[in-house]
Design a protein around this motif. Structure first.
Motif, short mmCIF file in Angstrom:
data_model
loop_
_atom_site.label_atom_id
_atom_site.label_comp_id
_atom_site.label_asym_id
_atom_site.label_seq_id
_atom_site.Cartn_x
_atom_site.Cartn_y
_atom_site.Cartn_z
N ALA A 107 0.85 -1.19 0.00
CA ALA A 107 0.00 0.00 0.00
C ALA A 107 0.88 1.24 0.00
O ALA A 107 1.94 1.26 0.63
CB ALA A 107 -0.90 0.01 1.22
N VAL A 117 -3.27 5.55 2.18
CA VAL A 117 -4.52 5.09 2.80
C VAL A 117 -5.31 6.31 3.25
O VAL A 117 -4.75 7.38 3.49
CB VAL A 117 -4.27 4.15 4.00
N VAL A 122 -7.45 1.40 1.77
CA VAL A 122 -6.30 1.54 0.87
C VAL A 122 -6.76 2.29 -0.38
O VAL A 122 -7.72 1.91 -1.03
CB VAL A 122 -5.73 0.15 0.52
N THR A 162 -1.81 1.56 -4.42
CA THR A 162 -0.87 0.48 -4.16
C THR A 162 0.33 0.59 -5.08
O THR A 162 0.29 1.26 -6.11
CB THR A 162 -1.53 -0.90 -4.36
N ILE A 166 -6.73 -2.20 -3.49
CA ILE A 166 -7.41 -0.91 -3.37
C ILE A 166 -8.84 -1.14 -2.86
O ILE A 166 -9.54 -2.02 -3.33
CB ILE A 166 -7.42 -0.17 -4.72
#
Length: 144
Positions: free
Chosen positions: A26, A29, A54, A57, A75
């Motif tokens: 990730a 976030v 998330v 990425t 995601i």
């Protein structure tokens, strides 16, 4: 009394975007809500946990995906995070004020309270004071 108020640096709240510095995959976030004790707590601080979604990425190679211990995040997935540095100044009892360039966090396991991967970036001392021994065991960087 004055120092006690200053030592409580409220850094993040709902919808804050935080950069992820561990190797979980990730990159960014978005905070859903801080996870803390007490009624109606709406803001988090350094060393505090929060639930997050998330948003971005990293692209990974096939070799990285097949490596042992690699955990892929997707995601939109909801995870638990631990704030390790913040842009807002943190006031320490010694009189020092510490701030970083960006809000950063690591993703942790909900039950075990351990990070999903190793950490090589600097963290604030407040994380150590919050007593996360498994996080500090996987930390390879510097504590500020």
């Amino acid at each position: 009394m004055f120092r006690r108020v200053l030592s409580r640096c409220l850094a993040i709240q709902q919808t804050t975007q935080v950069h992820v510095i561990d190797g979980s995959g990730a990159k960014v976030v978005k905070v859903i809500a801080p996870v803390q004790q007490g009624p109606a707590v709406r803001e988090g601080r350094v060393g505090g946990e929060f639930s997050c979604s998330v948003k971005a990425t990293a692209q990974t190679s096939l070799k990285q995906r097949k490596s042992k211990g690699f955990q892929r995040v997707f995601i939109g997935e909801v995870k638990r995070g631990l704030l390790v540095t913040c842009r807002k100044q943190t006031h320490r009892p010694s009189g020092i004020r510490v701030s970083f360039a960006q809000n950063t966090a690591i993703l942790i396991d909900k039950e075990k309270k351990e990070p999903l991967s190793s950490i090589k970036y600097p963290m604030q001392l407040e994380v150590k004071r919050r007593k996360y021994p498994k996080v500090l065991a996987k930390h390879e960087g510097v504590l500020f």
